[in-house]
Enzyme design. Sequence first.
Site, PDB file in Angstrom:
ATOM      1  N   TYR A  56       0.811  -0.800  -0.207  1.00 42.73           N
ATOM      2  CA  TYR A  56      -0.117  -0.029  -0.401  1.00 42.73           C
ATOM      3  C   TYR A  56       0.446   1.438  -0.235  1.00 42.73           C
ATOM      4  CZ  TYR A  56      -3.672  -3.054   1.504  1.00 42.73           C
ATOM      5  OH  TYR A  56      -4.668  -4.216   1.849  1.00 42.73           O
ATOM      6  N   HIS A 123      -0.850 -12.221   1.039  1.00 43.03           N
ATOM      7  CA  HIS A 123      -1.473 -11.365  -0.205  1.00 43.03           C
ATOM      8  C   HIS A 123      -2.079 -11.550  -0.821  1.00 43.03           C
ATOM      9  CE1 HIS A 123      -2.045  -6.264  -0.108  1.00 43.03           C
ATOM     10  NE2 HIS A 123      -3.006  -7.713  -0.454  1.00 43.03           N
TER      11      HIS A 123
END
Length: 331
Positions: A56, A123
């Site tokens: 992110y 992820h």
Amino acid sequence: MIPERALAGRMVAPIGLGCMNLSWAYGDPPPHDEKVRLLERAIELGYDHLDTSNIYGLGRNESLIGEALADRRGDYLLASKTGIVVKDGGARGIDCSPQAMARSIDESLARLKTDHIDLFYMHRLDRTVPIPDMVGALARAIEAGKIGAYGVSEWSAAHVREAHAVHPMAAVQTEYSLWTRQPEIAVLETTRELGIAFVAFSPVARGALGGELGDDPAFGDRDIRKGMPRFAEEHWPANRALIARFEALAAEAGIAPAQLALAWVLAQGPHVHAIPGTTSIAHLEENFATLSLDIAPATIAAADDLINQATVSGPRYSPAMQASIDTEDFA
């Protein structure tokens, strides 16, 4: 009042904070001081589950949390992720090799200004690495005290079972909302059966159920929704019509649309958590207030009947994006 629920060996409020869009994804992020104020306000309100990732903002989101909340580390469960990488030229790939994950954990710890991440996810599924090797690397990190537990994001039920058999898994994180129902194919029931927490990201349908997107939402080039089929001109009018009815249902119940969306997610099982993201303190407060509402089961059932896999227009991802997802999909 919705009580606390178990996550990674700790009881937490079942609405946590997804921190992604403070640094990336939905247009230009707010100024730095506003991000810090939002995180501080989240802790004041009682948010005790913060979710981030090394990808992110290419590490900036973890650094933000480390800077803003280093002195409040004991007040929240900290979750982060690894596995999505940016290759030369900017293309994204997946690397969950043991060496890459070990390096990534150390880098995340440094950015987060902590010696311990409570919950650490892979992820995406790395199809080039055997699952026992991936899980083994995280089990060693648990033994070393660097992470408290591990989870996976967007994995299928079969692969969740395989990993859980190698070392007990704490959480599965997958997109889940009224208009994204893929977990209902198999993963939601699998996590319930195995005693694994299910963490729903984008529970307000990437803002679609938040009561603020009009008939013609204008997404900038830095907004990932611009490339998502359900927001495209061939699908949005039909979806907007559904959402208008949903907003009327929420208004009739005297609550905000986002609160109805969140209440529906949490009603899907006592092991379910939701991590809505926001850059607005008003929305932050509104989302958390959902936990104190008493919403009639008939209202939640009406929302379920109104917006679901059969009524929504368009797939959640483009074919290119869907290729990286292991979670079962509808035919």
